[in-house]
Scaffold this active site. Structure first.
Site, PDB file in Angstrom:
ATOM      1  N   PRO A  79       0.216  -5.981  -2.693  1.00 14.57           N
ATOM      2  CG  PRO A  79      -0.203  -4.702  -1.212  1.00 14.57           C
ATOM      3  CD  PRO A  79       0.030  -4.783  -2.919  1.00 14.57           C
ATOM      4  CB  CYS A  80      -4.065  -9.206  -4.091  1.00 15.96           C
ATOM      5  SG  CYS A  80      -2.997 -10.902  -3.729  1.00 15.96           S
ATOM      6  CG  HIS A  81      -1.345  -9.683   1.828  1.00 14.13           C
ATOM      7  ND1 HIS A  81      -0.185  -9.143   0.241  1.00 14.13           N
ATOM      8  CD2 HIS A  81      -0.835  -9.736   2.577  1.00 14.13           C
ATOM      9  CE1 HIS A  81       0.205  -8.745   1.060  1.00 14.13           C
ATOM     10  NE2 HIS A  81       0.137  -8.608   3.291  1.00 14.13           N
TER      11      HIS A  81
END
Length: 159
Positions: free
Chosen positions: A122-124
């Protein structure tokens, strides 16, 4: 040999790519490559099902075999990203601190930007230290949609 499957999502068509044993990439519509052959292997089926559950608000964590290719530093950053709880956000500095290299904020940003398995890794959930939305391979509108989706699910769970 890589395999791929196209998945319709609220973000558009995502291209899921596996090596037959693990997920290696998720590509946004403007990133679609041409490598591999269309397939419905077990890894792609699992990924499709789990992403559909995620977008439907029924899944908060992914349980998939992953095989992202990157440097040792990138791997450390991507591992740290997976530790960010659903619905929470961290700054690039938080990630740098978490991997024990406080001065690596820019390098963390670069590694975050090279994450080949967005959403699942989850880089978001990584934002600027001032709370601003910063770069995302899928675009800022996609990042905002993912963060809102997670915020709504957290809000519903608290009711």
């Amino acid at each position: 040999m890589t395999h791929y499957k196209i998945l319709e999502t609220p973000l558009g068509q995502l291209r899921l790519v596996s090596n037959g044993r693990a997920l290696v990439r998720i590509e946004f519509p403007h990133q679609h490559g041409s490598d591999g052959e269309a397939s419905n292997d077990e890894v792609l089926q699992q990924c499709e099902r789990q992403l559909q559950e995620y977008f439907a608000g029924e899944r908060q964590a992914f349980q998939l075999p992953l095989a992202a290719q990157g440097t040792e530093f990138q791997q450390r950053v991507w591992t740290a990203l997976q530790a960010i709880p659903f619905g929470e956000r961290r700054s690039y500095r938080d990630i740098a601190d978490g991997i024990g290299n406080r001065k690596a904020v820019r390098a963390v940003g670069a590694a975050n930007g090279k994450n080949p398995i967005p959403i699942v890794v989850p880089c978001h959930r990584v934002i600027g230290s001032d709370g601003s939305l910063t770069g995302f391979a899928g675009g800022l509108a996609a990042k905002q949609l993912l963060l809102q989706l997670e915020s709504r699910q957290i809000g519903m769970a608290m009711e």
